[in-house]
Design a protein around this motif. Structure first.
Motif, PDB file in Angstrom:
ATOM      1  N   ASN A  90      52.929  47.458  96.017  1.00 24.66           N
ATOM      2  CA  ASN A  90      52.314  48.070  94.831  1.00 24.66           C
ATOM      3  C   ASN A  90      50.805  47.908  94.758  1.00 24.66           C
ATOM      4  OD1 ASN A  90      54.751  49.083  93.924  1.00 24.66           O
ATOM      5  ND2 ASN A  90      55.222  47.242  92.753  1.00 24.66           N
ATOM      6  N   ALA A  94      52.405  51.581  97.411  1.00 26.11           N
ATOM      7  CA  ALA A  94      53.660  51.642  96.649  1.00 26.11           C
ATOM      8  C   ALA A  94      54.640  52.635  97.277  1.00 26.11           C
ATOM      9  CB  ALA A  94      53.374  51.999  95.186  1.00 26.11           C
ATOM     10  N   GLU A  96      57.731  52.641  98.140  1.00 26.72           N
ATOM     11  CA  GLU A  96      59.071  52.885  97.583  1.00 26.72           C
ATOM     12  C   GLU A  96      59.015  53.956  96.504  1.00 26.72           C
ATOM     13  OE1 GLU A  96      61.543  49.580  96.540  1.00 26.72           O
ATOM     14  OE2 GLU A  96      61.030  48.508  98.391  1.00 26.72           O
ATOM     15  N   GLN A  97      57.984  53.931  95.702  1.00 29.43           N
ATOM     16  CA  GLN A  97      57.837  54.916  94.621  1.00 29.43           C
ATOM     17  C   GLN A  97      57.175  56.200  95.117  1.00 29.43           C
ATOM     18  OE1 GLN A  97      55.693  53.368  91.254  1.00 29.43           O
ATOM     19  NE2 GLN A  97      56.016  55.216  90.036  1.00 29.43           N
ATOM     20  N   ARG A 125      50.031  58.736  95.990  1.00 28.03           N
ATOM     21  CA  ARG A 125      50.456  58.000  94.785  1.00 28.03           C
ATOM     22  C   ARG A 125      50.521  58.921  93.571  1.00 28.03           C
ATOM     23  NH1 ARG A 125      49.562  51.787  94.464  1.00 28.03           N
ATOM     24  NH2 ARG A 125      49.896  52.311  92.292  1.00 28.03           N
ATOM     25  N   ASP A 126      50.964  60.149  93.786  1.00 29.51           N
ATOM     26  CA  ASP A 126      51.171  61.149  92.736  1.00 29.51           C
ATOM     27  C   ASP A 126      49.881  61.588  92.050  1.00 29.51           C
ATOM     28  OD1 ASP A 126      53.124  62.841  91.742  1.00 29.51           O
ATOM     29  OD2 ASP A 126      53.484  61.626  89.952  1.00 29.51           O
TER      30      ASP A 126
END
Length: 189
Positions: A90, A94, A96-97, A125-126
């Protein structure tokens, strides 16, 4: 007779323009995405992503194109397992996300018949921000084994990682990250 000659010439020109255009698949064995980042302003940490895929649409006659390159963020590799684990966590990517990062570029600048730069949007990361990749080399050639055209080159840019929410350690660990992209793509039939 003049109309027939004109029509033949027009069709030949259209065919030549068509031959300049094509869709190319990223060759993962000749494509690498590397990063370089200063470690507390001292040495330079380096790594790469081992899994990537994408396509390039290139029209050399019209001097236009589009590139889509997706990175599997879990494939990050620095050669140091614990560091890779920290980068996947994280504090940094990050994974996994946010398992992928994607660059979509559709603003090509040519210098003669060579691609000079590609501008587009990088999603990581979006978060999506503009990025321009500058070519340090670019070429197309007929691949002798495949009997197909291959185009590619070396591209680079420097981003500020905090724009994508990767702000761990800033400012002690500098915000600037240099990306180096070596890419080759094979023209599809």
């Amino acid at each position: 007779m003049k109309k027939a000659l004109f029509l033949t010439a027009l069709l030949a020109a259209a065919g030549a323009a068509q031959a300049q255009s094509g869709t190319y698949a990223i060759d993962p064995t000749h494509t690498q995405v590397f990063f370089e980042a200063k470690h507390f302003g001292t040495s330079t940490n380096r790594g790469r992503w081992d899994k990537k895929e994408g396509t390039v649409t290139l029209d050399k006659a019209a001097k236009t194109g589009k590139v889509e390159l997706t990175l599997d963020m879990s494939s990050i590799s620095t050669g140091i397992g614990p560091f890779d684990g920290h980068l996947k966590g994280n504090d940094f990517f990050a994974v996994e996300q946010f398992p992928t990062a994607k660059f979509v570029g559709d603003k090509f600048v040519f210098n003669g018949d060579k691609v000079a730069s590609v501008s587009g949007m990088l999603t990581l990361r979006d978060k999506t921000n503009p990025v321009t990749l500058t070519a340090t080399s670019f070429n197309c050639y007929e691949q002798p084994r495949l009997k197909r055209e291959v185009c590619g080159g070396d591209f680079e840019t420097t981003i500020q990682r905090s724009q994508w929410g990767v702000s761990y350690g800033v400012p002690a660990i500098p915000d600037a990250v240099r990306l180096l992209i070596q890419v080759e793509a094979i023209k599809q039939p």
